[in-house]
Design a protein around this motif. Structure first.
Motif, mmCIF file in Angstrom:
data_model
loop_
_atom_site.group_PDB
_atom_site.id
_atom_site.type_symbol
_atom_site.label_atom_id
_atom_site.label_comp_id
_atom_site.label_asym_id
_atom_site.label_seq_id
_atom_site.Cartn_x
_atom_site.Cartn_y
_atom_site.Cartn_z
ATOM 1 N N VAL A 1 13.856 2.864 17.204
ATOM 2 C CA VAL A 1 13.261 3.949 16.419
ATOM 3 C C VAL A 1 11.760 3.695 16.276
ATOM 4 O O VAL A 1 11.310 2.548 16.297
ATOM 5 N N PRO A 2 10.965 4.760 16.113
ATOM 6 C CA PRO A 2 9.509 4.597 15.978
ATOM 7 C C PRO A 2 9.135 3.867 14.691
ATOM 8 O O PRO A 2 9.848 3.946 13.682
ATOM 9 N N SER A 3 8.013 3.189 14.711
ATOM 10 C CA SER A 3 7.510 2.506 13.512
ATOM 11 C C SER A 3 7.095 3.531 12.454
ATOM 12 O O SER A 3 6.528 4.574 12.765
ATOM 13 N N LEU A 4 7.400 3.197 11.190
ATOM 14 C CA LEU A 4 6.959 4.028 10.064
ATOM 15 C C LEU A 4 5.964 3.289 9.172
ATOM 16 O O LEU A 4 5.615 3.796 8.108
ATOM 17 N N VAL A 5 5.532 2.118 9.600
ATOM 18 C CA VAL A 5 4.664 1.298 8.725
ATOM 19 C C VAL A 5 3.396 2.024 8.352
ATOM 20 O O VAL A 5 2.910 1.906 7.228
ATOM 21 N N GLU A 6 2.832 2.808 9.244
ATOM 22 C CA GLU A 6 1.578 3.502 8.947
ATOM 23 C C GLU A 6 1.813 4.941 8.479
ATOM 24 O O GLU A 6 0.864 5.712 8.351
ATOM 25 N N ALA A 7 3.074 5.308 8.250
ATOM 26 C CA ALA A 7 3.362 6.703 7.861
ATOM 27 C C ALA A 7 2.804 7.015 6.487
ATOM 28 O O ALA A 7 2.746 6.177 5.632
ATOM 29 N N ASP B 1 0.833 -1.206 0.000
ATOM 30 C CA ASP B 1 0.000 0.000 0.000
ATOM 31 C C ASP B 1 0.864 1.249 0.000
ATOM 32 O O ASP B 1 0.559 2.236 -0.693
ATOM 33 N N TYR B 2 1.948 1.213 0.792
ATOM 34 C CA TYR B 2 2.831 2.375 0.831
ATOM 35 C C TYR B 2 3.458 2.633 -0.541
ATOM 36 O O TYR B 2 3.490 3.772 -1.020
ATOM 37 N N LEU B 3 3.966 1.596 -1.180
ATOM 38 C CA LEU B 3 4.598 1.760 -2.491
ATOM 39 C C LEU B 3 3.607 2.277 -3.518
ATOM 40 O O LEU B 3 3.948 3.107 -4.371
ATOM 41 N N ASP B 4 2.371 1.819 -3.419
ATOM 42 C CA ASP B 4 1.340 2.298 -4.345
ATOM 43 C C ASP B 4 1.029 3.767 -4.081
ATOM 44 O O ASP B 4 0.931 4.570 -5.010
ATOM 45 N N ARG B 5 0.903 4.103 -2.811
ATOM 46 C CA ARG B 5 0.574 5.486 -2.427
ATOM 47 C C ARG B 5 1.713 6.442 -2.753
ATOM 48 O O ARG B 5 1.486 7.618 -3.086
ATOM 49 N N VAL C 1 14.784 6.628 7.936
ATOM 50 C CA VAL C 1 14.184 5.709 6.953
ATOM 51 C C VAL C 1 14.895 4.366 6.970
ATOM 52 O O VAL C 1 14.277 3.301 7.074
ATOM 53 N N LEU C 2 16.227 4.388 6.872
ATOM 54 C CA LEU C 2 16.987 3.141 6.711
ATOM 55 C C LEU C 2 16.939 2.253 7.950
ATOM 56 O O LEU C 2 17.102 1.034 7.839
ATOM 57 N N HIS D 1 5.257 12.224 1.228
ATOM 58 C CA HIS D 1 5.324 13.418 2.097
ATOM 59 C C HIS D 1 4.876 13.119 3.527
ATOM 60 O O HIS D 1 5.382 13.723 4.479
ATOM 61 N N THR D 2 3.959 12.178 3.711
ATOM 62 C CA THR D 2 3.553 11.859 5.084
ATOM 63 C C THR D 2 4.681 11.157 5.840
ATOM 64 O O THR D 2 4.843 11.367 7.049
ATOM 65 N N LEU D 3 5.465 10.345 5.150
ATOM 66 C CA LEU D 3 6.608 9.687 5.789
ATOM 67 C C LEU D 3 7.683 10.707 6.141
ATOM 68 O O LEU D 3 8.262 10.651 7.230
ATOM 69 N N VAL D 4 7.939 11.658 5.231
ATOM 70 C CA VAL D 4 8.936 12.702 5.512
ATOM 71 C C VAL D 4 8.522 13.499 6.738
ATOM 72 O O VAL D 4 9.341 13.785 7.628
ATOM 73 N N ARG D 5 7.231 13.819 6.817
ATOM 74 C CA ARG D 5 6.732 14.572 7.960
ATOM 75 C C ARG D 5 6.907 13.796 9.264
ATOM 76 O O ARG D 5 7.298 14.346 10.296
ATOM 77 N N GLU D 6 6.637 12.478 9.211
ATOM 78 C CA GLU D 6 6.770 11.651 10.398
ATOM 79 C C GLU D 6 8.227 11.563 10.836
ATOM 80 O O GLU D 6 8.545 11.619 12.037
#
Length: 483
Positions: free
Chosen positions: A477-483, A343-347, A403-404, A434-439
């Motif tokens: 580190v915090p989860s980014l799965v839902e970012a 879903d993330y890759l699609d979004r 991210v990494l 952009h939502t991941l960058v913000r997170e």
């Protein structure tokens, strides 16, 4: 059955005295037939180590030249159970229809593990021995001893069941030159083609398994099928992007069961000349199913990993398949860890990538190991096999670090990487929605503190006599799965 050209029979065969009467089951006579085949399977597995050598001197060099990785019984049983499930063969009527519809072709038969596993599966669903003897089957191999072994076992079964396999042909031949122009039934190709590199200029493909698969694709038609064990590279390597396009051009259902090679392996033979554990073990594999005429669909499992103690459990049940028919991130068949990463890759399609913030001359340096396993390994400084990533600003550095070291990036890599190498392409192509960058920006203060005390998360491993130190931040580190 037609005869192989060479009657050198090898050393170990299943005889009628090995057959025991079965008890229990849905029918005493069916259970007895299955017991006969199981005895053949045991002897087949015992013989395969010897039959994997075409030369009398048992040269490991010759075995590797042939790409001989013969199929264990538990894998052969899994192989057919999954095919029958994908093909919706649920009872005796379905099984008999499947049997009578096709001309079956095994292009690299070895000791017949997949042939006898097919027999067992058909019998188990209710096909009788007389009906099974109707099978139209071409058994191909370049190894005379292997063909002779299979022929002997077929004769023992025929004698035990009082039937004749009149439509079974044994061909000592290279499948790539075998004539497939005759016959009225659609072909169903199944097998474990050789895994061996082609000499430069001999083929458009780097590995001969792709030649086998291409030939099968050319002859499968709209009513046939393909069910092969192939290297995992069929799913992701740029060398086989055209082959993947050919697979999808069949316009049917394509299924991939994907298997890692550590800690346990599908095959029991490996590459013993290598001291590197990863290379010494049997290679990563995909069981590829192509069913033209079915609804157009692409299904794939994650990259499956298991320990020896879990092998029976793994191979006795169906793995989880993800519907990746709409996958469009790259030209791969992904090995999805979850729908969340898909879903993330699609979004994130069309977003800037991680590579867009990496600068060759950037003064803020992050060192990432070129191999990964259960986490992305961060290093203190440059070394062989380590990617040195430069960033122009401190903010970009911590964005890259966040991210990494995240669960999202690890899931992404497990879905699109080869399960071992973490390449610069894997890193640079990761999209930055952009939502991941913000997170990541929101998490930056905590990440700075974590990086400052990174020695707490240091791991040490002895590698070729040298101590390697790395940082594993995945639990810090915090989860980014839902970012």
């Amino acid at each position: 059955m037609s005869e192989p050209r060479d009657k050198n029979m090898g050393s170990t065969y299943y005889g009628q005295n090995d057959v025991s009467n079965a008890i229990g089951g849905f029918s005493r006579i069916h259970s007895a037939w299955i017991t006969h085949v199981e005895a053949v399977q045991r002897h087949s597995e015992e013989a395969e180590d010897k039959l994997s050598y075409i030369s009398e001197c048992k040269s490991e060099h010759e075995r590797k030249k042939l790409g001989s990785y013969y199929t264990p019984t538990d894998v052969a049983d899994f192989f057919w159970r999954e095919l029958f499930a994908h093909n919706k063969i649920l009872d005796g009527e379905d099984a008999l229809s499947f049997l009578r519809k096709h001309h079956f072709v095994e292009p690299a038969a070895g000791a017949g593990a997949l042939i006898f596993a097919l027999f067992k599966r058909l019998l188990g669903l209710g096909v009788t021995s007389e009906q099974l003897a109707e099978i139209e089957l071409s058994i191909v191999d370049v190894n005379n001893n292997a063909l002779a072994f299979v022929e002997k076992q077929m004769k023992v079964l025929a004698s035990a069941w009082d039937v004749s396999f009149n439509r079974v042909r044994l061909l000592r031949d290279d499948f790539l030159s075998t004539d497939l122009s005759r016959g009225f039934k659609p072909y169903f190709f199944f097998g474990n083609p050789p895994f061996v590199a082609n000499k430069k200029g001999e083929s458009p493909w780097k590995n001969i398994y792709a030649d086998f698969l291409e030939k099968a694709l050319m002859h499968v038609g709209r009513e046939g099928g393909i069910h092969f064990i192939v290297p995992l590279s069929v799913a992701f390597s740029r060398d086989y992007s055209v082959l993947r396009a050919m697979i999808m051009d069949t316009r049917g259902t394509v299924c991939l069961s994907n298997f890692d090679n550590i800690p346990d392996t599908l095959f029991k033979s490996g590459k013993p000349s290598h001291t590197n554990t990863n290379k010494a073990n049997s290679q990563r594999c995909t069981i590829l199913t192509v069913l033209p005429g079915r609804p157009k669909k692409l299904l794939a499992t994650p990259l499956l990993r298991w320990s020896k103690k879990d092998r029976t459990n793994l191979l006795s049940q169906s793995p989880e398949y993800f519907d990746v028919s709409e996958y469009s991130f790259d030209q791969q068949f992904p090995r999805p860890e979850s729908y969340a990463v898909l879903d993330y890759l699609d979004r994130a399609a069309g977003s800037p990538t991680l590579g867009s913030i990496v600068s060759k001359n950037g003064s803020h340096r992050l060192f990432v190991a070129g191999v990964a396993r259960n986490y992305v390994s961060l290093r203190e400084g440059p070394a062989n096999g380590v990617h040195a990533l430069g960033f122009e600003s401190n903010d970009d550095f911590f964005l890259g670090l966040g991210v990494l070291s995240s669960d999202l990036f690890l899931s992404y890599w497990l879905s699109i990487g080869d399960g071992f190498h973490l390449t610069k392409e894997n890193i640079f192509n990761f999209p930055l929605h952009h939502t991941l960058v913000r997170e990541c920006q929101r998490n930056a203060p905590a990440l700075r503190l974590t990086w400052k005390v990174r020695q707490r998360f240091q791991k040490r491993k002895l590698n070729s006599g040298r101590m390697t130190k790395s940082f594993d931040l995945r639990y810090a580190v915090p989860s980014l799965v839902e970012a």
